[in-house]
Design a protein around this motif. Structure first.
Motif, PDB file in Angstrom:
ATOM      1  N   LEU A 724     -28.166 -17.111 -26.503  1.00  0.00           N
ATOM      2  CA  LEU A 724     -28.295 -18.575 -25.895  1.00  0.00           C
ATOM      3  C   LEU A 724     -27.749 -18.514 -25.090  1.00  0.00           C
ATOM      4  CD1 LEU A 724     -28.128 -19.639 -29.279  1.00  0.00           C
ATOM      5  CD2 LEU A 724     -30.257 -19.681 -28.178  1.00  0.00           C
ATOM      6  N   GLN A 725     -27.680 -18.587 -24.068  1.00  0.00           N
ATOM      7  CA  GLN A 725     -26.470 -18.110 -22.481  1.00  0.00           C
ATOM      8  C   GLN A 725     -25.718 -19.500 -22.495  1.00  0.00           C
ATOM      9  OE1 GLN A 725     -27.156 -15.846 -21.053  1.00  0.00           O
ATOM     10  NE2 GLN A 725     -29.421 -14.995 -21.216  1.00  0.00           N
ATOM     11  N   HIS A 726     -26.062 -20.529 -22.531  1.00  0.00           N
ATOM     12  CA  HIS A 726     -25.069 -21.729 -23.373  1.00  0.00           C
ATOM     13  C   HIS A 726     -23.174 -20.898 -23.949  1.00  0.00           C
ATOM     14  CE1 HIS A 726     -22.371 -25.018 -22.477  1.00  0.00           C
ATOM     15  NE2 HIS A 726     -22.629 -25.123 -24.190  1.00  0.00           N
ATOM     16  N   GLU A 781     -27.498 -26.132 -22.840  1.00  0.00           N
ATOM     17  CA  GLU A 781     -26.847 -26.479 -23.630  1.00  0.00           C
ATOM     18  C   GLU A 781     -27.240 -26.247 -24.980  1.00  0.00           C
ATOM     19  OE1 GLU A 781     -24.375 -28.809 -23.717  1.00  0.00           O
ATOM     20  OE2 GLU A 781     -24.752 -29.628 -21.383  1.00  0.00           O
ATOM     21  N   ASN A 782     -28.457 -25.532 -25.681  1.00  0.00           N
ATOM     22  CA  ASN A 782     -28.317 -24.857 -26.363  1.00  0.00           C
ATOM     23  C   ASN A 782     -28.600 -25.313 -27.890  1.00  0.00           C
ATOM     24  OD1 ASN A 782     -27.225 -21.175 -25.303  1.00  0.00           O
ATOM     25  ND2 ASN A 782     -29.175 -21.850 -25.026  1.00  0.00           N
ATOM     26  N   THR A 783     -29.029 -26.816 -27.765  1.00  0.00           N
ATOM     27  CA  THR A 783     -29.096 -27.666 -28.713  1.00  0.00           C
ATOM     28  C   THR A 783     -30.050 -27.880 -29.143  1.00  0.00           C
ATOM     29  OG1 THR A 783     -29.933 -29.788 -26.907  1.00  0.00           O
ATOM     30  CG2 THR A 783     -27.564 -28.963 -27.442  1.00  0.00           C
ATOM     31  N   ILE A 799     -29.906 -26.855 -33.419  1.00  0.00           N
ATOM     32  CA  ILE A 799     -28.907 -25.569 -33.975  1.00  0.00           C
ATOM     33  C   ILE A 799     -28.236 -25.539 -33.062  1.00  0.00           C
ATOM     34  CG2 ILE A 799     -31.192 -23.648 -34.040  1.00  0.00           C
ATOM     35  CD1 ILE A 799     -30.256 -22.797 -30.637  1.00  0.00           C
ATOM     36  N   SER A 800     -27.761 -27.295 -32.613  1.00  0.00           N
ATOM     37  CA  SER A 800     -26.678 -27.669 -31.970  1.00  0.00           C
ATOM     38  C   SER A 800     -25.315 -26.722 -33.071  1.00  0.00           C
ATOM     39  CB  SER A 800     -26.022 -29.320 -31.598  1.00  0.00           C
ATOM     40  OG  SER A 800     -26.487 -30.005 -32.713  1.00  0.00           O
ATOM     41  N   LYS A 801     -25.011 -26.818 -34.014  1.00  0.00           N
ATOM     42  CA  LYS A 801     -24.179 -26.714 -35.111  1.00  0.00           C
ATOM     43  C   LYS A 801     -24.766 -25.738 -35.663  1.00  0.00           C
ATOM     44  CE  LYS A 801     -22.619 -31.361 -35.061  1.00  0.00           C
ATOM     45  NZ  LYS A 801     -22.249 -32.607 -35.916  1.00  0.00           N
TER      46      LYS A 801
END
Length: 938
Positions: A724-726, A781-783, A799-801
């Motif tokens: 997850l690059q962000h 954003e990796n949301t 997967i935002s949290k």
């Protein structure tokens, strides 16, 4: 390590593979190689190598800087704007700016921003070489192992002729042996039934009559459903094959000479019209029998049905004058006739013999025109004629194939030499304009008609082949079947008869190897978008806004993401080896592909040129790539090593492998995947035995095991990895769950810095054994996390949290499921989240042979290759509502089942331990540090 000899032999695999072909979109315009003349190139050279004032071109001015350039000084390059002015001054001011820009980018595929004369020369040399190579077509004979079948019923006697029977369907074959055995085969060459010819009535013993002659030829009479067989007893046997049993119906005897060659013609569109049977005999004469009323039969039927065939004496044939007419043309040839053909459009009979003076004769059956006579030294043992090409090919004892035009008998078009034994048969394969020839030593050659080159040599290894002894053949070894209503859906093929064996060889029905413009739009309309070869991988090129799909048949297709239009196709990228993986270089203008035999190639995505071939360390499968920022390529696979290649600015076609990575014996099983995180300066590799290892880019060595198998517990293979690059680039999040792995349907979120814990895990699959094969996320954003599984299902998780805290509860929670739908019938081999037109889309590729574009809401934009193109900026053009989302319309029981699945513990519960004690607790992960936590490597 390999010896130096083996080291040199590593490149042989490239030299022996089937050459690739490229097809470009015609909308791209004329290529620079076609547009630039030698004059243009001379002017461009002067500009690059001589002092220049602005964009002025001086054709005849002496170049004072040439010596300096040759002396080793660095050559001055041009930026795009300067190059545009130069090209317009050289080629013409009306040339389009878009064409010049594309030309510049094709040459500067490494994105250095400059064009030099050396770069231009290298590009043009590669382009001209590729065009010269692709101008020579490949053999129509496919590189598949010939199927060789034994004719048991022949009793060790050769097969004289093999015939194809299409009616009633399905396709069948009839083989006739020299001893008179008639065998019926199905389309897979399995024997269905067999029968022998009847002998003389005077020899009847115990209701059986043995045939004591030899057959000379046979022909299928389609409108009568009979096979006519000629023998050296000077008779014709008509065998009925219309029923379940094979039986001899009529025997016509009393010919004055032995019939040696047969030909039959009837109007396939009007079966009731008169048909024609031609016979060539041993004295050079031609017999013509015209059957006047096919629906009524061949001859008048006898009044009483008897057990033995109806026998008709040839001089009594006038008694059947209302059914058949007979005529004889004597002395057409001076030697026995060995081939007879008929051209119905002009009523011309064609026949050949081994006579020097009358090798091939074309005569009109009306005898109103003078015959055409070809004279060939040592005569002709075989010939074939193509009406559409107006071409004739002859072969014989002189071991050559001679090509002739229809109306020129004095001199041949070409003589094809190469056979070392007499040529027994020859056939013109019209769909690809090639010639097939076969000699007595069981050697098959394929020739190109236009270039007169031998494209392929195949030596057939029949079991009856013995050293020092010539093989025994029948008079007519070939049966060539083109694609036609006769074949229905079967592939064109060639059957060769040698003694009592048959060899089946498959052919292609389109010209292979001669690349050019994409002209298969019509073919795409006829085919379903999901009926192509299975996909092995796919990726999105954000710079060129293109989707690249890789197929197991070693083909690569490049698509415009905004419309779905095909821009480029490369066939046989790795010969006939399966294409297994691919990636882009740092400039996104070059494509790197890997195959199952260890070969790796670099391609120019703008024109399909093969720029580099990388040294294969082993011949094991390449399973993954990652390209570093400085164009250092890392490859992994069955070798269990990390192999590095420098593709930054190499001018060489062949690039050697760099084995400096400290990867020897670190992985104990095949490496299945590799993933890079440039923000953390690490890469992750995963292997078949379940190990996940983190490597430091700076030291090129292993940092620690994130997961490894133990003596007590084996781990399932790791299907895929995703950084997850962000999160990795965010200082607040880089110590959290930045790496996602998939194993047996379980998704784990790992931290790879500081204290290494699992920051979450859950079971994404609903069924046991349902693995998640591909992962992707919106990397800005990796949301969301997109998963593609083995059943063709897509899941999108929020997967935002998720994965930001170490779980300390007794229940493994999964993130919210936003969307779930079944996108394909086959397994999902690749998913990727795309940011196009300020919206998020999902690229999905499947093993069922199709790749498509979807919105993150589960609406289908379209499938690449479909007839109707979409406009990604206009949602009205999307192909909506074709897939039912699995998240809609669920029953109460399904919701309960999902609740049970999401709370399931991925790892097995040991005896004496509850699931809550086992699942997700911090103490549990610390306890299992030897199994799934990092272990520094000394």
């Amino acid at each position: 390590m390999d010896t130096s000899k083996k080291h040199k032999n590593r490149w042989i695999i490239y030299e022996t593979e089937v050459p690739h072909s490229r097809f470009c979109d015609a909308a791209s315009g004329v290529s620079p190689a076609e547009k630039l003349t030698t004059t243009h190139l001379q002017l461009l050279r002067n500009v690059f190598t001589c002092p220049r004032d602005g964009a002025q071109v001086h054709q005849n001015r002496p170049c004072e800087r040439r010596r300096e350039n040759r002396g080793g000084k660095e050559e001055q390059g041009m930026k795009l704007e300067e190059f545009r002015e130069v090209v317009k001054s050289v080629v013409g001011s009306d040339i389009e700016d878009s064409w010049i820009e594309r030309f510049f980018n094709e040459v500067d595929c490494c994105c250095s921003g400059e064009m030099s004369w050396q770069k231009l020369v290298s590009y043009l040399q590669l382009e001209y070489t590729e065009r010269e190579r692709s101008s020579i077509p490949r053999s129509a004979l496919l590189d598949t192992k010939p199927q060789i079948i034994h004719c048991l019923h022949n009793k060790r006697q050769p097969t004289v002729r093999v015939l194809a029977v299409s009616h009633p369907p399905p396709l069948r074959y009839i083989s006739v042996s020299k001893g008179g055995q008639v065998t019926v085969w199905n389309s897979s060459l399995h024997i269905l039934k067999s029968a022998g010819l009847a002998g003389d009535l005077t020899e009847e013993v115990a209701n059986t009559r043995r045939f004591r002659g030899w057959t000379t030829d046979a022909v299928y009479m389609g409108n009568f459903h009979k096979v006519a067989i000629a023998t050296d007893c000077r008779d014709l046997h008509f065998v009925d094959i219309s029923t379940a049993s094979v039986f001899e119906d009529v025997q016509l005897f009393g010919f004055r000479s032995v019939p040696t060659a047969l030909c039959y013609w009837h109007d396939a569109q009007h079966l009731e019209q008169p048909s024609l049977l031609l016979l060539g005999d041993e004295k050079g004469g031609i017999h013509l029998m015209r059957f006047l009323s096919p629906p009524k039969g061949l001859f008048k039927s006898r009044y009483k049905r008897e057990k033995h065939p109806q026998r008709i004496f040839l001089p009594d044939l006038h008694e059947h004058s209302d059914m058949v007419t007979y005529s004889h043309f004597p002395n057409v040839h001076k030697e026995p006739i060995n081939r007879v053909m008929f051209e119905p459009r002009t009523n011309v009979v064609m026949a050949s013999s081994e006579s020097d003076d009358t090798s091939v004769v074309f005569m009109n059956i009306s005898l109103k025109q003078e015959p055409y006579i070809w004279k060939v030294k040592q005569g002709s043992k075989c010939f074939d004629y193509s009406e559409s090409l107006q071409l004739m090919a002859t072969g014989g004892c002189d071991r050559t194939i001679t090509l002739w035009t229809r109306f020129v008998t004095s001199s041949p078009v070409a003589t094809l030499r190469g056979h070392k034994n007499p040529v027994l048969d020859v056939a013109i394969y019209e769909p690809v304009e090639q010639i097939l020839s076969y000699s007595r030593d069981a050697e098959l050659r394929v020739w190109d008609i236009s270039s007169h080159q031998c494209l392929k040599i195949l030596r057939l290894h029949f079991p009856c082949l013995q050293p020092g002894r010539l093989l025994e053949h029948g008079n007519f070894p070939f049966l060539l079947l083109h694609r036609s209503p006769l074949l229905q859906h079967d592939q064109p093929h060639l059957i060769i008869a040698c003694k009592d064996y048959l060899a089946l060889l498959h052919l292609c029905d389109t010209r292979r190897g001669a690349g050019g413009w994409l002209t298969d739009e019509g073919e795409e309309r006829r085919q379903s978008v999901d009926s192509g070869p299975a996909l092995s991988c796919a990726l999105y090129n954000s710079t060129l806004r293109q989707v690249v799909s890789g197929h197991v048949d070693s083909s690569v297709c490049v698509w415009d993401v905004e419309t779905g239009r095909k821009r480029l196709k490369i066939e046989n990228a790795h010969g006939e080896e399966e294409l297994t993986c691919m990636t882009l270089d740092s400039s996104h203008r070059r494509l790197i592909t890997g195959a199952s035999n260890g070969t790796i190639k670099v391609w120019n995505l703008l024109n399909g040129l093969n720029l580099h071939k990388l040294e294969p360390v082993t011949q094991s499968e390449v399973s993954g790539f990652t390209c570093l920022h400085d164009n250092q390529l890392l490859a992994v696979g069955g070798s269990q090593w990390i192999i590095q290649y420098n593709i930054s600015a190499t001018k060489d076609l062949y690039v050697r492998a760099d084995m400096t990575w400290k990867s020897s014996r670190v992985h104990k099983s095949d490496i299945l995947g590799v993933c890079q995180c440039s923000a953390l300066g690490v890469i992750a590799t995963a292997s078949y035995d379940g190990e996940v290892i983190i490597w430091k880019l700076e030291t090129q060595g292993p940092l620690f095991h994130l997961q490894r198998k133990t003596e007590r517990e084996a781990l399932p293979p790791v299907d895929c990895l995703l950084f997850l690059q962000h999160r990795a680039g965010n200082r607040k999040l880089r110590n959290r769950g930045v790496l996602v792995s998939s194993q047996a349907g379980t998704l784990r979120f790992w931290s790879v810095t500081g204290q290494t814990y699992i920051y979450g895990q859950f079971l994404a699959s609903e069924e046991p054994g349902d693995h998640v094969l591909s992962l992707s996320s919106d990397q800005l954003e990796n949301t969301i996390l997109v998963c593609g599984d083995k059943t063709g299902r897509i899941q999108i998780w929020d997967i935002s949290k998720y994965g930001l805290e170490i779980p300390n509860t007794g229940v493994c929670e999964h993130p919210p499921l936003l969307q779930c739908w079944r996108a394909h019938r086959g397994a999902i081999v690749s998913v990727e989240v795309l940011d196009v037109a300020d919206r998020l889309f999902v690229l999905i590729a499947s093993a069922d042979g199709s790749a498509g574009l979807w919105t993150v809401d589960g609406d289908q934009v379209g499938s690449f290759g479909q007839e109707v193109k979409w406009n990604i900026y206009q949602p009205a053009t999307y192909k909506r509502g074709t897939q039912k989302k699995l998240t809609e319309g669920r029953t109460e029981s399904e919701d309960v089942r999902r609740s049970e699945v999401k709370d399931r513990v991925p790892e097995p519960v040991k005896e004496g331990q509850t699931s809550e004690e086992k699942c997700c607790s911090k103490a549990h992960y610390e306890e299992k540090s030897q199994g799934i936590l990092h272990i520094p490597l000394l």
